[in-house]
Structures are given as structure tokens and as C-alpha cells.
Write a protein that holds these residues in place. Structure first.
Motif, PDB file in Angstrom:
ATOM      1  N   LEU A 251      17.959  -5.101  -6.785  1.00  0.00           N
ATOM      2  CA  LEU A 251      18.108  -4.212  -5.950  1.00  0.00           C
ATOM      3  C   LEU A 251      17.814  -3.066  -6.099  1.00  0.00           C
ATOM      4  CD1 LEU A 251      19.726  -4.608  -3.158  1.00  0.00           C
ATOM      5  CD2 LEU A 251      22.107  -4.621  -4.786  1.00  0.00           C
ATOM      6  N   ILE A 252      17.126  -2.298  -4.550  1.00  0.00           N
ATOM      7  CA  ILE A 252      17.080  -1.031  -4.769  1.00  0.00           C
ATOM      8  C   ILE A 252      17.656  -0.481  -3.356  1.00  0.00           C
ATOM      9  CG2 ILE A 252      15.131   1.070  -4.678  1.00  0.00           C
ATOM     10  CD1 ILE A 252      13.232  -1.694  -5.432  1.00  0.00           C
ATOM     11  N   TYR A 253      18.486   0.700  -3.574  1.00  0.00           N
ATOM     12  CA  TYR A 253      19.181   1.585  -2.706  1.00  0.00           C
ATOM     13  C   TYR A 253      18.151   2.428  -2.576  1.00  0.00           C
ATOM     14  CZ  TYR A 253      23.297  -1.385  -2.876  1.00  0.00           C
ATOM     15  OH  TYR A 253      23.936  -2.334  -3.567  1.00  0.00           O
ATOM     16  N   PHE A 254      17.852   2.333  -0.929  1.00  0.00           N
ATOM     17  CA  PHE A 254      17.029   3.792  -1.018  1.00  0.00           C
ATOM     18  C   PHE A 254      17.823   5.355   0.166  1.00  0.00           C
ATOM     19  CE2 PHE A 254      14.257   0.437  -0.409  1.00  0.00           C
ATOM     20  CZ  PHE A 254      12.850   0.407  -0.925  1.00  0.00           C
ATOM     21  N   SER A 255      17.842   6.307  -0.467  1.00  0.00           N
ATOM     22  CA  SER A 255      18.824   7.359  -0.340  1.00  0.00           C
ATOM     23  C   SER A 255      18.330   7.512   1.029  1.00  0.00           C
ATOM     24  CB  SER A 255      17.573   8.993  -1.214  1.00  0.00           C
ATOM     25  OG  SER A 255      16.230   8.840  -0.182  1.00  0.00           O
ATOM     26  N   SER A 256      17.410   7.496   1.839  1.00  0.00           N
ATOM     27  CA  SER A 256      17.640   7.342   3.284  1.00  0.00           C
ATOM     28  C   SER A 256      17.181   5.672   3.901  1.00  0.00           C
ATOM     29  CB  SER A 256      16.633   8.872   3.719  1.00  0.00           C
ATOM     30  OG  SER A 256      15.406   8.422   3.611  1.00  0.00           O
ATOM     31  N   THR A 257      17.163   5.862   5.176  1.00  0.00           N
ATOM     32  CA  THR A 257      16.590   4.720   6.026  1.00  0.00           C
ATOM     33  C   THR A 257      15.226   4.925   6.108  1.00  0.00           C
ATOM     34  OG1 THR A 257      18.513   4.103   6.724  1.00  0.00           O
ATOM     35  CG2 THR A 257      16.825   2.963   8.509  1.00  0.00           C
ATOM     36  N   GLN A 258      14.099   3.762   5.569  1.00  0.00           N
ATOM     37  CA  GLN A 258      12.806   3.459   5.683  1.00  0.00           C
ATOM     38  C   GLN A 258      12.363   2.991   7.284  1.00  0.00           C
ATOM     39  OE1 GLN A 258      10.940   4.917   3.365  1.00  0.00           O
ATOM     40  NE2 GLN A 258      13.128   6.074   2.660  1.00  0.00           N
ATOM     41  N   ALA A 259      11.204   3.912   7.393  1.00  0.00           N
ATOM     42  CA  ALA A 259      10.895   3.043   8.883  1.00  0.00           C
ATOM     43  C   ALA A 259      10.398   1.677   9.128  1.00  0.00           C
ATOM     44  CB  ALA A 259      10.207   4.081   9.590  1.00  0.00           C
ATOM     45  N   ALA A 260      10.717   1.470  10.124  1.00  0.00           N
ATOM     46  CA  ALA A 260       9.670  -0.483  10.300  1.00  0.00           C
ATOM     47  C   ALA A 260       8.795   0.139   9.854  1.00  0.00           C
ATOM     48  CB  ALA A 260       9.910  -1.031  11.899  1.00  0.00           C
ATOM     49  N   GLY A 261       7.509  -0.541   8.800  1.00  0.00           N
ATOM     50  CA  GLY A 261       6.891  -0.662   8.579  1.00  0.00           C
ATOM     51  C   GLY A 261       6.124  -0.296   7.445  1.00  0.00           C
ATOM     52  N   THR A 262       6.943   0.756   6.075  1.00  0.00           N
ATOM     53  CA  THR A 262       7.429   0.857   5.591  1.00  0.00           C
ATOM     54  C   THR A 262       6.764  -0.006   4.523  1.00  0.00           C
ATOM     55  OG1 THR A 262       8.237   2.571   5.984  1.00  0.00           O
ATOM     56  CG2 THR A 262       7.899   2.413   3.620  1.00  0.00           C
ATOM     57  N   LYS A 263       5.676   0.134   3.680  1.00  0.00           N
ATOM     58  CA  LYS A 263       5.012  -0.946   2.830  1.00  0.00           C
ATOM     59  C   LYS A 263       5.565  -0.746   1.226  1.00  0.00           C
ATOM     60  CE  LYS A 263       0.701  -2.595   0.453  1.00  0.00           C
ATOM     61  NZ  LYS A 263      -0.110  -2.445   0.217  1.00  0.00           N
ATOM     62  N   VAL A 264       6.785  -1.634   0.729  1.00  0.00           N
ATOM     63  CA  VAL A 264       7.348  -1.202  -0.610  1.00  0.00           C
ATOM     64  C   VAL A 264       6.538  -1.688  -1.495  1.00  0.00           C
ATOM     65  CG1 VAL A 264       9.313  -2.055  -1.770  1.00  0.00           C
ATOM     66  CG2 VAL A 264       9.335  -1.587   0.908  1.00  0.00           C
ATOM     67  N   THR A 265       5.926  -1.338  -2.442  1.00  0.00           N
ATOM     68  CA  THR A 265       5.327  -1.645  -4.002  1.00  0.00           C
ATOM     69  C   THR A 265       6.117  -1.674  -5.160  1.00  0.00           C
ATOM     70  OG1 THR A 265       3.367  -1.247  -2.656  1.00  0.00           O
ATOM     71  CG2 THR A 265       3.535  -2.066  -4.798  1.00  0.00           C
ATOM     72  N   ILE A 266       5.907  -3.030  -6.082  1.00  0.00           N
ATOM     73  CA  ILE A 266       6.401  -3.102  -7.186  1.00  0.00           C
ATOM     74  C   ILE A 266       6.407  -3.677  -8.020  1.00  0.00           C
ATOM     75  CG2 ILE A 266       8.667  -2.896  -8.510  1.00  0.00           C
ATOM     76  CD1 ILE A 266      10.351  -2.790  -6.099  1.00  0.00           C
ATOM     77  N   GLY A 267       5.373  -3.271  -8.904  1.00  0.00           N
ATOM     78  CA  GLY A 267       4.504  -3.955  -9.917  1.00  0.00           C
ATOM     79  C   GLY A 267       3.007  -4.478  -8.906  1.00  0.00           C
ATOM     80  N   ASP A 268       3.604  -5.569  -8.763  1.00  0.00           N
ATOM     81  CA  ASP A 268       1.850  -6.567  -8.106  1.00  0.00           C
ATOM     82  C   ASP A 268       2.761  -7.152  -7.183  1.00  0.00           C
ATOM     83  OD1 ASP A 268       3.523  -8.556  -9.369  1.00  0.00           O
ATOM     84  OD2 ASP A 268       2.346  -9.668 -10.191  1.00  0.00           O
ATOM     85  N   ILE A 269       3.903  -6.777  -6.683  1.00  0.00           N
ATOM     86  CA  ILE A 269       4.396  -7.259  -5.737  1.00  0.00           C
ATOM     87  C   ILE A 269       5.148  -5.821  -3.899  1.00  0.00           C
ATOM     88  CG2 ILE A 269       6.620  -8.640  -4.303  1.00  0.00           C
ATOM     89  CD1 ILE A 269       5.518 -10.088  -6.674  1.00  0.00           C
ATOM     90  N   SER A 270       4.194  -6.438  -2.764  1.00  0.00           N
ATOM     91  CA  SER A 270       4.053  -5.662  -2.048  1.00  0.00           C
ATOM     92  C   SER A 270       4.603  -6.063  -0.361  1.00  0.00           C
ATOM     93  CB  SER A 270       2.786  -5.021  -1.349  1.00  0.00           C
ATOM     94  OG  SER A 270       2.499  -4.220  -2.851  1.00  0.00           O
ATOM     95  N   TYR A 271       5.625  -5.617  -0.023  1.00  0.00           N
ATOM     96  CA  TYR A 271       6.400  -5.925   1.366  1.00  0.00           C
ATOM     97  C   TYR A 271       5.940  -5.507   2.107  1.00  0.00           C
ATOM     98  CZ  TYR A 271       8.832  -8.982   4.344  1.00  0.00           C
ATOM     99  OH  TYR A 271       9.142  -9.644   5.332  1.00  0.00           O
TER     100      TYR A 271
END
Length: 183
Positions: free
Chosen positions: A109-129
Motif C-alpha cells: 500500500l503506497i500513500y502519496f504525499s499529494s494527489t496524483q493526476a489521472a493518467g499518471t503511470k505508476v511502476t514498481i518492479g515489473d508492474i505498471s499501471y
């Protein structure tokens, strides 16, 4: 699933049915949302996956673009969420954000310090969304995440943070909402 309220809701009946198990916050161990395979995409204004009991996931792929308001969560359960297989990605607001409770694979579970805009690509290791809506938290669980490994979280290719997956269930950051997790 495109929902104007909850995406998938296991509550034992309509909240208007007079069923005491349908009362918000009441745990009923008879209600289990089970996901064994397939691919599910939920875009919900309310809770993405919601169970007045438990959620169990053994396989498949689940993607949730959850709520943008802090009164709902991408995942909402009253008892437990056990994941033993598959890929889970659930983005949404941070006010009611929940991770899984039991995992035989990495669940972050990742909490971001600010709201991320729609369409922001999140990548961790081999997983992107890439969530289709604004989000301030995301849960990602996949078999490729291994305990004791270091991971980098990237937003649109830029490093956001790094962390060590010290145990299968890990939280990175803190909620930027006064609402806080379970309800």
C-alpha cells in the motif's frame, strides 16, 4: 464494471431490506467475495471491492480505479482480505485506503504525499499501471514481489521513492487524510 457507487459489493442484501447484516460496519463471516481467476476491471465512484465479510483472491487480475473522495476506498472489507495468487492493483483516495491483511506474495500500500493526476503511470518492479482517475493511494500485490528486496516506485518514469519489502504486507508513506483506514 463502471459503477456510480460501489463496484462489487457483498453485503447480504440491500441496505433498505431490513437485513441487520447489511448495516454498514457489521461483520458477517458468511459474506466472502472470492476471486479465483479471470480479469476484472472496476471503475467506481464508491468503494471498488466491498465486502461486509472477507475478500479472498487466489488468482486472476483485478484492477480498480476507485473513489476520489476520502469517504470510500478502492478496497473495503470488514474482516480480512487474503491474497494467495494473482495480481491486484487498486488505486483511489487515501482516507479509507486498506491493504490486504494476509498475503503469500508481496502486497504494498503506497500513500502519496499529494494527489496524483489521472493518467499518471505508476511502476514498481515489473508492474505498471495507469489509473484513469486522480489517486492518492494504490495497493499493488503480485507474485513477482519478494520479501527482503528493494523496490523503486516511479511516477511517469521519475523516481518517487524507494523501499524494502520487509514483509509480504508493507505500507509506504502515510495517509494524507484525517479519515484513516478501517471503518
Amino acid at each position: 464494471i463502471l459503477a456510480s457507487d460501489d463496484g462489487i459489493n457483498i453485503n447480504g442484501g440491500s441496505t433498505n431490506s431490513g437485513n441487520p447484516s447489511a448495516v454498514s460496519g457489521k461483520v458477517n463471516n458468511d459474506y466472502i467475495l472470492t476471486i479465483n481467476g479471470g480479469e476484472i476491471y472496476v471503475n467506481a465512484l464508491g468503494d471498488g471491492l466491498d465486502s461486509n465479510g472477507s475478500i479472498k483472491m487466489t488468482g486472476g487480475s483485478v484492477y480498480v480505479d476507485g473513489p476520489t473522495d476520502n469517504g470510500n476506498g478502492a478496497l473495503d472489507y470488514n474482516d480480512t482480505f487474503e491474497i494467495t495468487g494473482g495480481t491486484l492493483i487498486a488505486s483511489g483516495s487515501s482516507g479509507m485506503a486498506l491493504n490486504t491483511t494476509t498475503a503469500s506474495q508481496g502486497s504494498i500500500l503506497i500513500y502519496f504525499s499529494s494527489t496524483q493526476a489521472a493518467g499518471t503511470k505508476v511502476t514498481i518492479g515489473d508492474i505498471s499501471y495507469t489509473p484513469s482517475k486522480a489517486f492518492s493511494s494504490i495497493v499493488i500485490s503480485a507474485a513477482s514481489f519478494s520479501s527482503e528486496n528493494n523496490y523503486t516506485v516511479s511516477l511517469n518514469g521519475a523516481t518517487y521513492t524507494t523501499f524494502t519489502l520487509s514483509k509480504n504486507i508493507t505500507t509506504v508513506g502515510t495517509s494524507n487524510s484525517s479519515m484513516g483506514g478501517r471503518r
